[in-house]
Each structure stands twice: as C-alpha cells, then as structure tokens.
Design a protein around this motif. Structure first.
Motif, PDB file in Angstrom:
ATOM      1  N   GLN A   3       0.876  -1.072  -0.162  1.00 51.62           N
ATOM      2  CA  GLN A   3       0.009  -0.105  -0.169  1.00 51.62           C
ATOM      3  C   GLN A   3       0.820   1.373   0.031  1.00 51.62           C
ATOM      4  O   GLN A   3       0.815   2.355   0.778  1.00 51.62           O
ATOM      5  CB  GLN A   3      -1.011   0.025   1.177  1.00 51.62           C
ATOM      6  CG  GLN A   3      -1.768  -1.109   0.960  1.00 51.62           C
ATOM      7  CD  GLN A   3      -2.474  -1.382   2.414  1.00 51.62           C
ATOM      8  OE1 GLN A   3      -2.077  -1.002   3.700  1.00 51.62           O
ATOM      9  NE2 GLN A   3      -3.640  -2.061   2.446  1.00 51.62           N
ATOM     10  N   SER A  14       1.275   1.442   5.328  1.00 53.76           N
ATOM     11  CA  SER A  14       0.749   0.526   6.235  1.00 53.76           C
ATOM     12  C   SER A  14       1.923  -0.013   7.099  1.00 53.76           C
ATOM     13  O   SER A  14       3.021   0.038   6.753  1.00 53.76           O
ATOM     14  CB  SER A  14      -0.105  -0.654   5.708  1.00 53.76           C
ATOM     15  OG  SER A  14       0.758  -1.453   4.826  1.00 53.76           O
ATOM     16  N   ARG A  21      -3.752   5.224  10.536  1.00 56.91           N
ATOM     17  CA  ARG A  21      -4.542   5.518   9.525  1.00 56.91           C
ATOM     18  C   ARG A  21      -5.766   5.732  10.315  1.00 56.91           C
ATOM     19  O   ARG A  21      -6.185   5.111  11.269  1.00 56.91           O
ATOM     20  CB  ARG A  21      -4.406   4.418   8.626  1.00 56.91           C
ATOM     21  CG  ARG A  21      -4.783   3.132   9.241  1.00 56.91           C
ATOM     22  CD  ARG A  21      -4.647   2.114   8.021  1.00 56.91           C
ATOM     23  NE  ARG A  21      -4.794   0.751   8.356  1.00 56.91           N
ATOM     24  CZ  ARG A  21      -4.762  -0.081   7.684  1.00 56.91           C
ATOM     25  NH1 ARG A  21      -4.031  -0.034   6.764  1.00 56.91           N
ATOM     26  NH2 ARG A  21      -5.154  -1.443   8.191  1.00 56.91           N
ATOM     27  N   GLU A  36      -8.829   4.849  10.898  1.00 64.36           N
ATOM     28  CA  GLU A  36      -9.802   3.271  10.724  1.00 64.36           C
ATOM     29  C   GLU A  36     -10.669   3.344  11.689  1.00 64.36           C
ATOM     30  O   GLU A  36     -10.324   3.257  12.916  1.00 64.36           O
ATOM     31  CB  GLU A  36      -8.842   2.308  10.382  1.00 64.36           C
ATOM     32  CG  GLU A  36      -9.630   0.981  10.286  1.00 64.36           C
ATOM     33  CD  GLU A  36      -8.587  -0.174  10.418  1.00 64.36           C
ATOM     34  OE1 GLU A  36      -8.945  -1.148  11.015  1.00 64.36           O
ATOM     35  OE2 GLU A  36      -7.459  -0.098   9.804  1.00 64.36           O
ATOM     36  N   TRP A  59      -8.988   5.958   6.026  1.00 63.59           N
ATOM     37  CA  TRP A  59      -8.938   4.456   5.691  1.00 63.59           C
ATOM     38  C   TRP A  59     -10.774   4.014   5.794  1.00 63.59           C
ATOM     39  O   TRP A  59     -11.320   4.947   5.895  1.00 63.59           O
ATOM     40  CB  TRP A  59      -8.106   3.770   6.629  1.00 63.59           C
ATOM     41  CG  TRP A  59      -7.602   2.556   5.968  1.00 63.59           C
ATOM     42  CD1 TRP A  59      -7.915   1.242   6.382  1.00 63.59           C
ATOM     43  CD2 TRP A  59      -6.645   2.388   4.865  1.00 63.59           C
ATOM     44  NE1 TRP A  59      -7.210   0.181   5.529  1.00 63.59           N
ATOM     45  CE2 TRP A  59      -6.453   0.771   4.825  1.00 63.59           C
ATOM     46  CE3 TRP A  59      -5.891   3.241   4.142  1.00 63.59           C
ATOM     47  CZ2 TRP A  59      -5.588   0.493   3.676  1.00 63.59           C
ATOM     48  CZ3 TRP A  59      -4.997   2.780   3.388  1.00 63.59           C
ATOM     49  CH2 TRP A  59      -4.894   1.215   3.045  1.00 63.59           C
TER      50      TRP A  59
END
Length: 383
Positions: free
Chosen positions: A15, A19, A208, A210, A243
């Motif tokens: 990615q 990541s 991120r 998320e 994300w």
C-alpha cells in the motif's frame, strides 16, 4: 548450496509503504538487499518501485496494476506467482501477510504474520474477508515451512487461533531506524512548530483513520473529558491517511465542542514524523488491537512519553515506559491522560529516559539479520 539461495519476497500488499506491513517490507528488503548470504528479489507494483532504489530491474517482478484490489491480489498470488517461482528458479518464497500465502508454491514458503485481527475484531472486516481470515488462513499457514510473528502476543494468538505448534513460530520484533527516530534539537523543533502553526502543546495519535479498530472515537471522547477536567489548552493531533470508516472519525471531530483544537493533518511523511512526535506532549495510542504498534516505539525513541492501550502487543512494545489504560473505557483513558499531565518535570524526565532505553532494543538491522537466518534455516530443514 554453492550459490546463495534465491529468495523472492512479495511486496504486493504494501500500500505504497503507508501501512505497517508496508513499512516492514520496505525496511527489511532494503537491508537484506546488501547481504551476500542470499540473493533477494521482489515482486511488487511498479508504482512502489521507487521505495526500493537499490534493487536492479532484474531483481524486480512486476505485478500487474489490475491486481491491486484485494480479491485480484489474492488470485494473482495463488495462480500466477507459482509459475513465476518455477520460471525464475527461486529457492524460497517469503510472504509478509497471511492473506497472500500460496497454497501450492512448490518451494519452501515462509510467512510473516503481524496479527490475528479477524479473530480479535470480527466487525473489522466484511463477511468474506472474515471467513477467509478465520477459516482458510490458518490452513494455509500450516502449509508453510516457517512462520514468523512480530511479537510474542501474536505468537500466542497463532497458537490459540491458528492452532500452529509453538516450536514452529519464531518471534522477530519489528525494528526502528535510529538515524530517523531520535530526539530532536530545540532549534529543529522551534522551526517545525512555526512551519505548522503549532503554538500550543498537543497530544498526538499516529495511525491511519480507521474505524472502529484504531479507536479514534473513544480517544476524542476521552480528550473532551480531559479538557473539561484540566485547566489547559492542549490540542489533539490525529495524524494519518483516511481509511475504512474515516468518515465516522471526521464527523465525530466536527461534532466535538473542541473541534477547533483537534487537528487532522493527514498522512505524515517519515521525514517529518520524528518532529511531530518530538514536538508533542505525548503519544496517546488507543488502538483496540495491534500485532506490534510501531508508533509506540518510534515515539519513545524520539524522547516522547507514551499513554497507550493495554491491549494486544502494546504492553510488550511499550514496556515499563508507558502509562496504560483499558481502550474500551473512556474514563480510564481520560485518567491516564490526566496522570501523565500531572507528572512533575522530574517524573516526566525519568519516564522519557526509560522510554529511550527501552526503544534501544528494537532495530531493523537486527530484524533483517534474523529474518535472513530464518530463510537459511527453513531451507536447511527442507533439504
């Protein structure tokens, strides 16, 4: 073998290096490229080629751009990669993500498993991905010649959930780039704060965006409670690229009575990340589950105090340097932030020194050497 064994490391799921798996592959590959005990090649997307500047074109297998989606990526690894392994006469395959384990590679295969999130966070993934992670992945992992875990916590999860034998799992901790993550000079920090308009102290969370796994919403609630109980103007910086579920986090920030004090600068380039850490009052890391938790080690190495979730591998990674809380409890998280804020200068400095000492035990050079040794050991066992 008269010639160094020929190893293929898949970089087809990194990615863009954004990541944790991406950082793992980039750091290890660029170090192992210099070893003379193995011949290392990579398989990856051409868009990520620049992350591996020391690899020659002959050492790079291009994965077609059409295989970027999760399903297509898995299919490429299962059905296209085995033929390439035979065509290029590789001796061993290293897959750094259990979702890409090849069922029939025809050569020894080593896999690195970072966490068992499908078992720990069942709401994190869709139905098909969850079934794949909980049902098929353990079967695939048992077909590998060697399994690496990035923490002892993940190793225990692999024993419990994947039913892998304890003696078949080797723990190799993730590392740290010491030339990057270190305390910063007062002059550098002053210039950095001026550049980004950071005229107030701040807590930082690097991850991120998320939801729900990274636990941003509870962090925002705990920060609000902290601000209400504390006569201070500490801001909150949520650094990271959007994300899955990012819109939930963004809306919660917009609805906060302290929205003007919550910054979301987006993805933080590694060149500036140590400055983001070092200029902060502390890293607050509320994640519900981590196989390792790189930001904790990075922050400690920058001379920054850490307030962390007590879940997953984080107590292992933070050691005795961090203050821990239950990530499911907003009051507990708030109390940990208050405890850190109440420390005297002497207590704070002692905590910083403990953190620097603890972070010194993590090193990407050591991780690369141990991983290379695992390659050679897997080949010896096979032969």
């Amino acid at each position: 073998m008269s010639q160094p064994p020929k190893i293929l490391l898949s970089a087809g799921m990194i990615q863009g290096g954004l990541s944790g798996v991406g950082r793992y592959v980039v750091e290890l590959a660029n170090r192992m490229r210099k070893f003379d005990t193995i011949e290392l090649d990579l398989a990856g997307f051409d868009a990520d080629r620049h992350l591996f500047p020391d690899f020659e074109d002959a050492q790079w297998i291009s994965i077609p751009a059409s295989a970027t989606s999760g399903v297509q990526n898995v299919l490429w690894h299962q059905f296209k990669l085995p033929g390439l392994l035979k065509q290029h006469a590789y001796d061993l395959l290293h897959i750094p993500s259990y979702r890409r384990i090849v069922a029939c590679p025809q050569i020894p295969q080593l896999v690195t498993i970072h966490d068992c999130a499908p078992f720990r966070l069942r709401d994190k993934y869709g139905v098909l991905r969850g079934i794949f992670g909980r049902q098929l992945s353990p079967w695939l992992a048992r077909r590998c010649q060697a399994v690496l875990a990035v923490s002892h916590f993940t190793k225990q999860d692999l024993i419990d959930f994947f039913k892998l034998p304890e003696d078949g799992i080797e723990v190799i901790h993730n590392g740290l780039s010491r030339e990057v993550y270190r305390p910063q000079s007062p002059e550098s920090l002053s210039a950095f704060r001026a550049k980004h308009g950071l005229d107030q102290p701040y807590f930082i969370f690097v991850s991120r965006l998320e939801h729900p796994g990274k636990n941003h919403v509870r962090l925002i609630e705990a920060y609000e409670a902290f601000r209400q109980s504390c006569d201070c103007q500490i801001q909150l910086v949520l650094g990271g690229a959007p994300w899955h579920g990012a819109e939930v986090i963004q809306q919660r920030v917009a609805d906060s009575p302290y929205a003007k004090d919550i910054m979301m600068p987006g993805f933080m380039e590694e060149a500036e990340l140590p400055l983001w850490y070092a200029a902060s009052e502390a890293l607050v890391f509320p994640s519900l589950i981590e196989g390792f938790g790189l930001p904790v080690v990075e922050a400690l190495a920058c001379g920054v105090r850490v307030v962390s979730s007590d879940s997953g591998s984080l107590p292992e990674v933070g050691g005795e340097a961090a203050i821990y809380f239950d990530p499911h409890s907003v009051p507990d998280m708030t109390h940990a932030m208050e405890q850190l804020h109440a420390e005297s200068p002497e207590q704070a400095q002692a905590r910083i020194e403990r953190g620097l000492q603890h972070a010194a035990s993590f090193d990407w050079d050591i991780a690369a050497k141990l991983t290379c040794q695992s390659y050679l050991s897997a080949l010896i066992v096979k032969n």
